[in-house]
Design an enzyme around this catalytic site. Structure first.
Site, mmCIF file in Angstrom:
data_model
loop_
_atom_site.group_PDB
_atom_site.id
_atom_site.type_symbol
_atom_site.label_atom_id
_atom_site.label_comp_id
_atom_site.label_asym_id
_atom_site.label_seq_id
_atom_site.Cartn_x
_atom_site.Cartn_y
_atom_site.Cartn_z
ATOM 1 N N CYS A 1 -7.309 36.969 4.893
ATOM 2 C CA CYS A 1 -8.414 37.089 3.934
ATOM 3 C C CYS A 1 -9.354 37.719 4.417
ATOM 4 C CB CYS A 1 -9.031 35.565 3.914
ATOM 5 S SG CYS A 1 -7.825 34.048 3.658
ATOM 6 N N HIS A 18 -9.749 34.384 -5.273
ATOM 7 C CA HIS A 18 -9.704 34.952 -4.047
ATOM 8 C C HIS A 18 -8.314 35.596 -3.794
ATOM 9 C CE1 HIS A 18 -9.742 35.480 0.439
ATOM 10 N NE2 HIS A 18 -9.382 34.379 0.786
HETATM 11 C C1 LIG Z 1 -6.437 23.958 -5.246
HETATM 12 C C2 LIG Z 1 -5.116 24.709 -5.498
HETATM 13 C C3 LIG Z 1 -4.227 24.077 -4.967
HETATM 14 C C4 LIG Z 1 -4.923 24.270 -7.012
HETATM 15 O O1 LIG Z 1 -3.761 24.899 -7.452
HETATM 16 P P1 LIG Z 1 -3.059 24.280 -8.649
HETATM 17 O O2 LIG Z 1 -2.982 22.688 -8.709
HETATM 18 O O3 LIG Z 1 -1.484 24.638 -8.781
HETATM 19 O O4 LIG Z 1 -3.655 24.590 -9.951
HETATM 20 P P2 LIG Z 1 -2.807 25.419 -10.997
HETATM 21 O O5 LIG Z 1 -2.578 27.006 -10.399
HETATM 22 O O6 LIG Z 1 -1.620 24.915 -11.543
HETATM 23 O O7 LIG Z 1 -3.815 25.707 -12.193
HETATM 24 C C5 LIG Z 1 -4.307 24.627 -13.114
HETATM 25 C C6 LIG Z 1 -5.624 24.963 -13.602
HETATM 26 O O8 LIG Z 1 -6.575 24.850 -12.803
HETATM 27 C C7 LIG Z 1 -7.460 25.972 -12.627
HETATM 28 N N1 LIG Z 1 -7.536 26.266 -10.963
HETATM 29 C C8 LIG Z 1 -6.742 26.278 -10.065
HETATM 30 N N2 LIG Z 1 -7.282 26.309 -8.739
HETATM 31 C C9 LIG Z 1 -8.469 26.271 -9.218
HETATM 32 C C10 LIG Z 1 -9.763 26.276 -8.432
HETATM 33 N N3 LIG Z 1 -9.491 26.327 -6.811
HETATM 34 N N4 LIG Z 1 -10.933 26.028 -8.887
HETATM 35 C C11 LIG Z 1 -11.016 25.957 -10.182
HETATM 36 N N5 LIG Z 1 -10.185 26.006 -11.059
HETATM 37 C C12 LIG Z 1 -8.614 26.045 -10.469
HETATM 38 C C13 LIG Z 1 -6.438 27.151 -12.689
HETATM 39 O O9 LIG Z 1 -7.257 28.236 -13.411
HETATM 40 C C14 LIG Z 1 -5.664 26.229 -14.049
HETATM 41 O O10 LIG Z 1 -6.552 26.311 -15.153
HETATM 42 P P3 LIG Z 1 -5.845 26.474 -16.719
HETATM 43 O O11 LIG Z 1 -4.978 25.365 -17.003
HETATM 44 O O12 LIG Z 1 -7.277 26.575 -17.474
HETATM 45 O O13 LIG Z 1 -5.407 27.658 -16.716
HETATM 46 C C15 LIG Z 1 -5.169 26.217 -5.463
HETATM 47 O O14 LIG Z 1 -6.201 26.702 -6.309
HETATM 48 C C16 LIG Z 1 -5.350 26.583 -4.082
HETATM 49 O O15 LIG Z 1 -4.470 26.697 -3.452
HETATM 50 N N6 LIG Z 1 -6.571 27.022 -3.588
HETATM 51 C C17 LIG Z 1 -6.889 27.493 -2.343
HETATM 52 C C18 LIG Z 1 -6.400 28.942 -2.040
HETATM 53 C C19 LIG Z 1 -6.641 29.292 -0.638
HETATM 54 O O16 LIG Z 1 -6.596 28.256 0.271
HETATM 55 N N7 LIG Z 1 -7.022 30.355 -0.192
HETATM 56 C C20 LIG Z 1 -7.337 30.814 1.065
HETATM 57 C C21 LIG Z 1 -8.739 30.250 1.757
HETATM 58 S S1 LIG Z 1 -8.709 30.925 3.167
#
Ligand SMILES: CC(C)(COP(=O)(O)OP(=O)(O)OC[C@H]1O[C@@H](n2cnc3c(N)ncnc32)[C@H](O)[C@@H]1OP(=O)(O)O)[C@@H](O)C(=O)NCCC(=O)NCCS
Ligand SMILES: [Zn+2]
Lengths: 384, 135
Positions: free
Chosen positions: A83, A333
């Protein structure tokens, strides 16, 4: 050592960009940076392409990105530090420019993630933990940071309600950033009620995976002054490392030693102290990360990060506004682009071009960018 | 099968510390020790950092430890979804080593907090995979 100035910045829209490929995202940011600097590619001596390449379909993306940007035959290569890729990219380019090997360089942070599902992405991110001793148990980035949150809660009494103040603040400012993935504010209640991801972290405590690019053009002092009448100077560069394995780290797991070390180097090089910082961008990959970063950057004492938030000191108008471009939590991100996105926001602030989120008279800005689960952390200080 | 037998779902198949698997088979958790300086390594490593030419030997650990932190994972990578949600912990063993390991589902979650005494024990998965967890 020569001074190095930022002479142009560009930013693509971040989010689920199913309209654009990796190279096209890179071009959006690079083109915007050229426009911003009012120059063309013939001025650029070399490019650094910053991307955590395992998410991209393209292998060794510097090759195709440099071609698509019209940057052949100049030298190009890829920089990867998870990152923190583009913060480390700036450090690399800074060294090449200040050594006089090159005069003008571009640092392009770019990532195309959403061709993969979140599950696939978390599988890859989990392997940015120790792949022999930790990933085989089902690690994810949210899980790793959640472990820091649990420890911080137990040691300092930090609550989920206090952590929720981070996304509430950042999403408020994200609503003013046209490049952000999420442009709707959220309430603490929505955060607290969102589905669990890795306890105590819930959906809205997390940043989202995204596609996007951000670009910087830097030059030595002489060229910088010729190219622009408003250069922003790279004043401090701090980078440190920590064991990648959580088990290899010491202490109570309530702070990141790696950020403390990087901050020390950056403050020293820039000859400033935390009190001098007018505006900051910190790595809010998760709500808890922003709180730990306040403490590790010495904006607050250990355990005092939540107080700073509650008193509104990191809001616009507070003592030290943080992530008022919305942070990772609003912008999304796109791993390799995030560091350059932070520096884009600071450059705008220090030029006085941040519009409705301008910090009055901002002269010194700090960006902090963690790589993975804190095996890398970069702290960059810019001066107007 | 090589070292990918280690863990819930192992990634790395080739390593110098394969003998760990035979200790796990016997229900033991083992570290490596430098024959020259006595420095002990857990997770085991094949060479001493200080004496690169020295041989290492294996020593069995007692597994007593105390929890430093933990999380319950709800969103998991595909290979781990069958066991979701699951607990992950970081513990400090009595001899000062830290270990990252799952927390056994037999531990009462309500009792789980940093400082809790737990033991690192060998566990066996359904695919003949071997690992350790905190219970
Ligand atoms: C939290 C997380 C697991 C959710 O993923 P998910 O359950 O597969 O969610 P989806 O991609 O299926 O998205 C479902 C909905 O939630 C929303 N959404 C997904 N992640 C979101 C988040 N972090 N914040 C807000 N909304 C989010 C999507 O936009 C989508 O909305 P929509 O239905 O209106 O299109 C994912 O966002 C994630 O892995 N985040 C962390 C990333 C990370 O670790 N980065 C490195 C950091 S060092
Ligand atoms: Zn030795």
């Amino acid at each position: 050592m020569g001074r190095v100035g930022i002479v142009g910045v560009g930013h693509s829209k971040f989010g689920k960009r199913n309209d654009a490929s990796l190279r096209e995202l890179a071009f959006e940011a690079y083109g915007a940076a050229l426009d911003d600097a009012d120059m063309d590619s013939s001025n650029i001596d070399s490019s650094v392409i910053c991307s955590a390449t395992h998410y991209d379909k393209q292998r060794s993306p510097a090759g195709v990105v440099a071609e698509y940007l019209g940057l052949n035959p100049q030298p190009t290569f890829n920089v990867e530090a998870a990152c923190a890729s583009s913060a480390v990219g700036l450090r690399t380019a800074w060294a090449l420019v200040s050594s006089r090997l090159h005069d003008v360089m571009t640092v392009v942070g770019v990532q195309k993630m959403t061709e993969l599902s979140s599950e696939e992405i978390q599988e890859l991110m989990g392997r940015a933990g120790d792949v022999m001793w930790e990933s085989p148990f089902g690690t994810t980035m949210p899980a790793y940071y959640a472990m820091y949150a649990t420890a911080h809660m137990a040691r300092f009494g930090t609550t989920e309600e206090q952590m929720a103040l981070v996304p509430v603040k950042n999403r408020k400012y994200g609503s003013k950033n046209p490049n952000a993935m999420f442009q709707k504010p959220i309430t603490a209640e929505e955060v607290l009620k969102s589905r669990p991801v890795a306890s105590p972290l819930k959906l809205f405590d997390c940043c989202a995976n995204a596609d996007g690019a951000a670009c910087l053009i830097i030059a030595n002092a002489e060229k910088a002054r010729k190219l622009t009448d408003r250069p922003v100077w790279v004043a401090g560069l701090g980078l440190a490392s920590s064991p990648m394995s959580l088990a290899g780290r010491k202490g109570p797991m309530t702070s990141f030693e790696v950020t403390k070390n990087a901050a020390m180097s950056a403050y020293q090089m820039a000859r400033v102290s935390p009190n001098d910082i007018d505006v900051a961008e910190v790595h809010d990959s998760f709500s808890i990360t922003e709180i730990l970063n306040y403490e590790d950057l010495r904006f607050a004492k250990p355990g005092g990060g939540t107080r700073l938030l509650e008193k509104g000191e990191t809001e616009l108008g507070g003592k030290i506004p943080v992530n008022i471009d919305g942070g990772l939590i609003s912008k999304g991100h796109p791993v390799g682009a995030t560091g350059a996105s932070q520096l884009f926001a600071l450059t705008k602030q220090l030029r006085g071009e941040a519009g409705s989120t301008q910090v009055d008279g901002a002269k010194i800005g700090l960006a902090q960018n963690i790589g993975g689960i804190g095996m890398y952390s970069a702290v960059t200080i810019l001066k107007a | 099968m090589g070292f990918e037998k280690f863990g819930r779902f192992g990634y790395v198949s080739q390593t110098k510390i394969n003998p760990l698997l035979s200790y796990l088979e016997k229900g033991q958790i083992a570290a490596t020790r430098c024959k020259k300086c006595g420095r002990t390594y857990f997770p085991p490593r094949a060479e001493c950092l200080d004496d690169r030419q020295s041989a290492i030997e294996w020593v069995v650990l007692d597994g007593k430890g105390s929890l430093i932190t933990f999380t319950k994972v709800f969103f998991a990578p595909p290979a781990f979804q069958p066991e979701t949600p699951y607990l992950l912990g970081l513990a400090e063993l009595s001899n000062g080593f830290r270990v990252f390991a799952p927390v056994s589902p037999s531990v009462d979650e309500k009792q789980l907090k940093p400082g809790k005494e737990l033991n690192l024990k060998v566990a066996r998965g359904s695919r003949d995979n071997l690992f350790y967890w905190l219970e």
